[in-house]
Design a protein around this motif. Structure first.
Motif, PDB file in Angstrom:
ATOM      1  N   THR A   1      32.927  44.204  81.730  1.00 22.77           N
ATOM      2  CA  THR A   1      33.396  44.389  80.306  1.00 22.77           C
ATOM      3  C   THR A   1      34.761  43.730  80.308  1.00 22.77           C
ATOM      4  O   THR A   1      35.318  43.432  81.153  1.00 22.77           O
ATOM      5  CB  THR A   1      33.716  45.967  80.135  1.00 22.77           C
ATOM      6  OG1 THR A   1      34.389  46.517  81.028  1.00 22.77           O
ATOM      7  CG2 THR A   1      32.113  46.681  80.326  1.00 22.77           C
TER       8      THR A   1
ATOM      9  N   GLY B   1      37.364  45.512  79.405  1.00 24.97           N
ATOM     10  CA  GLY B   1      38.341  46.269  80.044  1.00 24.97           C
ATOM     11  C   GLY B   1      38.518  46.022  81.391  1.00 24.97           C
ATOM     12  O   GLY B   1      39.517  45.942  81.818  1.00 24.97           O
ATOM     13  N   GLU B   2      37.414  45.678  82.006  1.00 25.02           N
ATOM     14  CA  GLU B   2      37.218  45.440  83.521  1.00 25.02           C
ATOM     15  C   GLU B   2      37.798  44.392  83.893  1.00 25.02           C
ATOM     16  O   GLU B   2      38.776  44.378  84.956  1.00 25.02           O
ATOM     17  CB  GLU B   2      35.787  45.728  83.923  1.00 25.02           C
ATOM     18  CG  GLU B   2      35.060  47.137  83.847  1.00 25.02           C
ATOM     19  CD  GLU B   2      33.550  47.082  84.301  1.00 25.02           C
ATOM     20  OE1 GLU B   2      33.074  47.870  84.607  1.00 25.02           O
ATOM     21  OE2 GLU B   2      33.067  45.843  84.182  1.00 25.02           O
TER      22      GLU B   2
ATOM     23  N   ASP C   1      44.955  51.561  82.270  1.00 22.38           N
ATOM     24  CA  ASP C   1      44.473  51.944  81.161  1.00 22.38           C
ATOM     25  C   ASP C   1      45.274  51.460  80.021  1.00 22.38           C
ATOM     26  O   ASP C   1      44.959  50.952  79.110  1.00 22.38           O
ATOM     27  CB  ASP C   1      43.955  53.369  80.976  1.00 22.38           C
ATOM     28  CG  ASP C   1      42.633  53.410  81.893  1.00 22.38           C
ATOM     29  OD1 ASP C   1      42.049  52.467  82.708  1.00 22.38           O
ATOM     30  OD2 ASP C   1      42.206  54.453  82.035  1.00 22.38           O
TER      31      ASP C   1
ATOM     32  N   GLU D   1      44.369  48.752  77.020  1.00 19.54           N
ATOM     33  CA  GLU D   1      44.064  49.108  75.421  1.00 19.54           C
ATOM     34  C   GLU D   1      45.168  48.367  74.676  1.00 19.54           C
ATOM     35  O   GLU D   1      44.957  48.068  73.642  1.00 19.54           O
ATOM     36  CB  GLU D   1      44.378  50.723  75.421  1.00 19.54           C
ATOM     37  CG  GLU D   1      43.469  51.595  75.886  1.00 19.54           C
ATOM     38  CD  GLU D   1      41.628  51.183  75.363  1.00 19.54           C
ATOM     39  OE1 GLU D   1      41.682  50.894  74.291  1.00 19.54           O
ATOM     40  OE2 GLU D   1      40.949  51.197  76.313  1.00 19.54           O
TER      41      GLU D   1
ATOM     42  N   ARG E   1      36.176  46.026  71.683  1.00 21.20           N
ATOM     43  CA  ARG E   1      36.252  47.277  72.406  1.00 21.20           C
ATOM     44  C   ARG E   1      36.394  47.058  73.998  1.00 21.20           C
ATOM     45  O   ARG E   1      35.851  45.969  74.292  1.00 21.20           O
ATOM     46  CB  ARG E   1      35.348  48.238  72.083  1.00 21.20           C
ATOM     47  CG  ARG E   1      35.285  48.765  70.677  1.00 21.20           C
ATOM     48  CD  ARG E   1      34.473  49.901  70.335  1.00 21.20           C
ATOM     49  NE  ARG E   1      32.952  49.708  70.630  1.00 21.20           N
ATOM     50  CZ  ARG E   1      32.365  48.891  69.970  1.00 21.20           C
ATOM     51  NH1 ARG E   1      32.620  48.868  68.540  1.00 21.20           N
ATOM     52  NH2 ARG E   1      30.987  48.556  70.403  1.00 21.20           N
ATOM     53  N   SER E   2      37.006  47.858  74.632  1.00 20.88           N
ATOM     54  CA  SER E   2      37.296  47.620  75.895  1.00 20.88           C
ATOM     55  C   SER E   2      36.014  47.704  76.917  1.00 20.88           C
ATOM     56  O   SER E   2      35.831  47.157  77.887  1.00 20.88           O
ATOM     57  CB  SER E   2      38.465  48.604  76.547  1.00 20.88           C
ATOM     58  OG  SER E   2      38.102  49.876  76.421  1.00 20.88           O
ATOM     59  N   ASP E   3      35.048  48.576  76.177  1.00 11.72           N
ATOM     60  CA  ASP E   3      33.841  48.842  77.171  1.00 11.72           C
ATOM     61  C   ASP E   3      32.748  47.831  76.610  1.00 11.72           C
ATOM     62  O   ASP E   3      31.693  47.843  77.126  1.00 11.72           O
ATOM     63  CB  ASP E   3      33.318  50.083  76.894  1.00 11.72           C
ATOM     64  CG  ASP E   3      33.130  50.518  75.338  1.00 11.72           C
ATOM     65  OD1 ASP E   3      33.722  49.797  74.560  1.00 11.72           O
ATOM     66  OD2 ASP E   3      32.692  51.626  75.042  1.00 11.72           O
ATOM     67  N   ASP E   4      33.073  46.821  75.865  1.00  9.96           N
ATOM     68  CA  ASP E   4      32.229  45.883  75.449  1.00  9.96           C
ATOM     69  C   ASP E   4      31.749  44.890  76.479  1.00  9.96           C
ATOM     70  O   ASP E   4      32.806  44.111  77.270  1.00  9.96           O
ATOM     71  CB  ASP E   4      32.730  44.839  74.095  1.00  9.96           C
ATOM     72  CG  ASP E   4      32.498  45.819  72.675  1.00  9.96           C
ATOM     73  OD1 ASP E   4      31.870  46.618  72.813  1.00  9.96           O
ATOM     74  OD2 ASP E   4      33.418  45.327  71.869  1.00  9.96           O
ATOM     75  N   ALA E   5      30.421  44.586  76.936  1.00  8.25           N
ATOM     76  CA  ALA E   5      30.107  43.438  77.938  1.00  8.25           C
ATOM     77  C   ALA E   5      30.550  42.097  77.380  1.00  8.25           C
ATOM     78  O   ALA E   5      30.382  41.818  76.188  1.00  8.25           O
ATOM     79  CB  ALA E   5      28.791  43.539  78.144  1.00  8.25           C
TER      80      ALA E   5
END
Length: 962
Positions: A823, A825-826, A845, A849, A868-872
């Motif tokens: 993602t 974020g990762e 984190d 963000e 978004r941070s959790d988007d692949a």
């Protein structure tokens, strides 16, 4: 290596006090730790795996009464009276009883006892009280020995002469005497004459003393846990002082020469450590390898000597390349010789004023064949005594005259025969026989019939009747070759005795142990010599890229070694001049040849490297072989002469009043250094090279490719400094390149030039292969084939690691992680953690963000989706994915960011939107390079940032060749 040493020298020069204080604290800590542990030296001549040692170990288990150390208390009646007459007989018997009562003594047998073996001389005037201790020689305490001496006092009061013999009473402890300080004083005088400055002369002494101090602390600490001979620290001091002073001398001499030529003090110090320091490291490593080669001999006390001496050399290297430049940093320009002064004339190479070294080498080159014949003739003549080399370990006969051990030894030799000082013990396994007393008599008869046997005692079984011993008295002294032959003959009887009587026998005892040690050393001498000479040939081939230079160096080394052996034999074995050196003529110390070869090999390579490296440098630059010999010799002769004199004086100082073991080694090293430096390196070497001419530098091409290139002349450093100077002049540009060729010998591009201002946006268009090679080269990830390039004042070719830290790389295509689908974020969190300082911890984190918010702000209304941070990442639209991946690279906060766009944007407006977004995300001072498959002219420059188009299409040689 030269570049690394250059940086190390500059680091130490700029931070002198931290470096000096660190060495002082290290020395204090190690010395204090060694003293606190209470380590002390002790003698132990043991070789695991030999027949004699295995037999001693077995006797310790099954016959402990015989496994401990023994001593001979020699008692002589006064005025020729017989010892068997009164009152002397009773006094001798009581003497044995008093000694037997001493704590630590297993038993004492008087010469009149039925258990004594030929202990009363034929004249009747002298007897031997045989003393057996509970512990081995190294474990017998001083209180036990003093108790035995006190028990003898009544006998002395009764006018009996009492002398104490045996290994426990031999003085094998060696310490530093005041005469050794004389060697250091001579070294100081040589340094003062060489440099003409007290400040310069004191620096090598301080660094060498520091290295020796750390070495002594380490040896003291180790001696608390294992057996270390007292000769070990003394040898380490001797070698550590010599090489420590010499190594610092080489570096300091180069520094003074460069200062005299006008070089900046800091640059000179760093360059000296890089060039002369490279030679120091190489020469020191050869010494260390040779000393560690003693481990293969398999003798513990000799291995300890080798490791300790190697440690002293290693520390000498380290202080020379760190502490010395720190001292230079304190001195700064105060070491610069004043122009016109004598010191300036000595340091600078002044054309038209030949030095003594130059006059000497020109004299040698007038008739080189004469020089070769004379040197070989002189050294060959001196080597003649070496063919009668007789090796042995020290015994009572090698003790100083007047000592009680020497007096006892001489008394026994005169009254009982020399063999009585070295009895042999034959241990017999009687577990498989039922008639062991008859078998012991048979064995004794067979042994007694051998040539060289004076007497064989009756067999004595142990209480459990599984082991017996026979005492064999040879006719010759313990260190005689005839005694060694007798041991061999007794062992040759063993198979027949075991077959006939089923009783295995083993020869042991102190004399047999000493013989086994000497035999092991004799057997190891030739293989060790082959290894050392072979090593020298390979190492010098690597350094000088020549066949003749290493072969000639090996020949010279062998001449020096054999000549030094010859001198040692003439003095210590034949007795020529022995009185002047306070030496006791006799066999040569068994481990002297192998130890001398190890040390002299390394030191000989020192002089070879320092002399011939200058010749090679001159030959490479000029091509005239004869001129190169003169110029190279002229530049190094003075410092090599000073170094050889220092080593000679340091080693020679251990000869007059030194201990027996060290005295032999010191004389061999002193004369070996003199022969090698002045006859071999400074006479034979230039003569042979002059006869060979250009062929002296020949090396087959296939061998040149196989051998690694050891750059001790600092050629890589010259390239490094040239590249650094060029990069420094280009510091106004964020990125610049001149005639840069990206790739390697087999796959590279055409050369190109470029200059990029700081904070600019570069649009580099071209094929993917070309873009990647250019980016990887400019980012310091791969070396360039040729040309110059720099990033923010740091050379890409000379400071590749530093450039790599200044440049962040990123690909704008979908990440390929196999089945993993990272993602946004990762990826951001991973890069944040990788680039965060070590002292900062906590969750990533908040930073993630913050970056996600900045990505969306940069995209603005042109975004098709909200990131978004959790988007692949691979599920995002092309524009959003490219901006997110650019942000990942920007999280490194590198001043230069290089991004590569694998595929063109599907929508024409997306390319312009991407450039605007990246320009907003990156700080104004950050330089951005974007590789794109789209021609740069088709893209619109974002507002507020200077944009440069770079066309890379013409760089692809593979396209041009088609």
């Amino acid at each position: 290596m030269a570049t690394l040493l250059y940086r190390l020298g500059r680091f130490s020069y700029r931070r002198p006090w931290p470096v000096i204080v660190a060495w002082i604290l290290l020395m204090a800590a190690i010395l204090g730790g060694g003293l606190a542990l209470g380590g002390k030296t002790q003698e132990s001549f043991v070789i695991p795996g030999t027949e004699s040692q295995d037999a001693i170990d077995r006797l310790a288990a099954v016959f402990p009464q015989t496994a401990g150390a023994s001593a001979q208390i020699v008692v002589q009646a006064p005025d020729g009276d017989e010892l068997d007459s009164e009152p002397y007989r009773d006094e001798v018997v009581e003497l044995a009883e008093r000694i037997g009562d001493v704590d630590g003594v297993a038993q004492a047998i008087d010469p009149f006892s039925e258990y004594a073996s030929e202990a009363l001389s034929d004249s009747g005037t002298t007897g031997i009280v045989q003393v057996q201790f509970d512990e081995s020689a190294q474990d017998v305490t001083d209180s036990t020995l003093e108790g035995v001496r006190e028990a003898a006092q009544p006998a002395l009061d009764a006018d009996l002469r009492v002398e104490f013999g045996g290994s426990v009473y031999e003085d094998l402890e060696y310490g530093i005497t005041p005469t050794e300080i004389v060697g250091v004083l001579f070294a100081a005088v040589v340094l003062l004459i060489t440099f003409g400055s007290l400040l310069a002369a004191g620096m090598p002494l301080l660094t060498a003393i520091t290295a020796v101090g750390v070495t002594m602390g380490g040896i003291t600490a180790v001696s608390a846990f294992t057996t270390i001979s007292s000769a070990t620290p003394l040898l380490a001091v001797m070698i550590g002082l010599a090489v420590g002073i010499d190594y610092a001398l080489f570096i300091l001499s180069r520094h003074r020469t460069q200062l005299a030529a006008g070089m900046d003090a800091e640059e000179s110090a760093a360059t000296s450590v890089a060039t002369a320091g490279s030679s120091v490291v190489f020469a020191g490593v050869t010494v260390i390898i040779a000393l560690l080669g003693l481990l293969v001999v398999g003798i513990p006390f000799l291995s300890a000597m080798g490791v300790s001496a190697a440690g002293a050399v290693l520390l000498a290297i380290l202080v020379s390349i760190t502490m010395l430049p720190a001292f230079l940093g304190l001195a700064k320009d105060r070491l610069r010789p004043k122009e016109g002064s004598r010191a300036h004339r000595r340091a600078a190479v002044v054309d038209g004023k030949p030095t003594f070294g130059e006059r000497w080498v020109k004299l040698v080159l007038k008739a080189p064949i004469v020089a070769v014949v004379l040197v070989i003739g002189v050294l060959g003549t001196l080597a003649i005594p070496a063919f009668q080399l007789n090796l042995a370990l020290p015994d009572g006969g090698s003790q100083p005259e007047g000592s009680t051990a020497r007096e006892a030894y001489d008394l026994v030799s005169d009254e009982f025969g020399p063999g009585r000082n070295g009895p042999l013990i034959v241990a017999v396994d009687i577990t498989q026989t039922t008639d062991f007393m008859d078998d012991l008599e048979t064995i004794a008869d067979r042994v007694e019939r051998l040539d060289g046997v004076q007497y064989v005692g009756s067999g004595t079984p142990n209480p459990t009747l599984d082991t017996a011993i026979l005492q064999v008295i040879p006719e010759t002294e313990p260190d005689s070759p005839a005694t060694t032959e007798l041991v061999r003959e007794i062992r040759d009887l063993a198979p027949d005795i075991e077959r006939d009587l089923d009783t295995p026998i083993f020869v042991t005892g102190t004399t047999a142990v000493m013989i086994d040690i000497s035999t092991r050393l004799d057997e190891a001498l030739v293989p060790f010599g082959v290894i050392v000479v072979g090593l020298s040939i390979v190492l010098l081939m690597m350094v000088f890229r020549s066949l003749l230079v290493p072969l000639k160096a090996a020949l010279g080394f062998l001449l020096s070694v054999f000549a030094s052996f010859g001198v040692v034999v003439a003095v210590f074995q034949w007795g020529w001049g022995a009185e002047l050196l306070h030496a006791v003529p006799g066999p040569i110390l068994s481990f002297m040849p192998i130890l001398l070869m190890a040390v002299l090999f390394g030191l000989a390579m020192d002089y070879e490297v320092f002399l011939v490296s200058g010749m090679r440098e001159e030959f490479v630059h000029g091509g005239d072989a004869r001129h190169a010999i003169v110029r190279g010799f002229r530049g190094a002769a003075r410092v090599v002469t000073a170094a050889a004199l220092i080593m000679f004086f340091v080693f020679a100082a251990f000869v007059p009043e030194g201990a027996g073991v060290i005295k032999v080694i010191a004389l061999g090293l002193a004369v070996g250094i003199a022969f090698d430096a002045f006859l071999v390196r400074m006479t034979l070497v230039p003569a042979i090279m002059a006869l060979a001419g250009r062929a002296a530098w020949y090396l087959p091409k296939w061998l040149d490719r196989v051998l690694p290139n050891v750059d001790i002349e600092g050629e890589s450093l010259r390239h490094h400094r040239a590249a650094a100077r060029w990069a420094d002049g280009e510091g106004e540009w964020a990125i610049s390149a001149e005639h840069l060729v990206a790739g390697n010998e087999h796959d590279h591009l055409e050369s190109f030039d470029v200059r990029v201002p700081k904070g600019a946006l570069v649009l580099a268009s071209g094929p993917a292969r070309v873009r990647r090679l250019v980016a990887a080269t400019l980012a310091g990830r791969i070396p360039a084939k040729s040309g110059q390039a720099q990033v923010l004042g740091h050379s890409v070719t000379a400071e590749q690691g530093r450039v790599a830290a200044l440049v962040a790389l990123g690909e704008l295509g979908a990440p390929r992680h196999g089945e993993l689908r990272p993602t946004v974020g990762e990826l951001l969190a991973e890069r944040v953690r990788m680039t965060r300082p070590w002292y900062r911890s906590g969750r990533a984190d908040p930073a993630v963000e913050s970056w996600v918010s900045r990505i969306n702000d940069a995209l603005g209304p042109l975004a098709r989706v909200y990131v978004r941070s959790d988007d692949a990442v691979d599920q995002l639209p092309q524009l959003e994915r490219a901006v997110a991946l650019a942000a990942v690279a920007l999280t490194e906060r590198a001043p230069v960011v290089m991004l590569d766009q694998l595929d063109a944007f599907a929508a024409p407006d997306d390319a312009d939107a991407f450039l605007r977004a990246v320009s907003v995300l990156a700080p104004a001072a950050t330089t951005i390079v974007i590789g794109t498959p789209v021609p740069a002219r088709a893209l619109s420059a974002p507002p507020g940032r200077e944009t440069i188009s770079l066309d890379l299409y013409d760089l692809d040689r593979s396209e041009a060749l088609r």
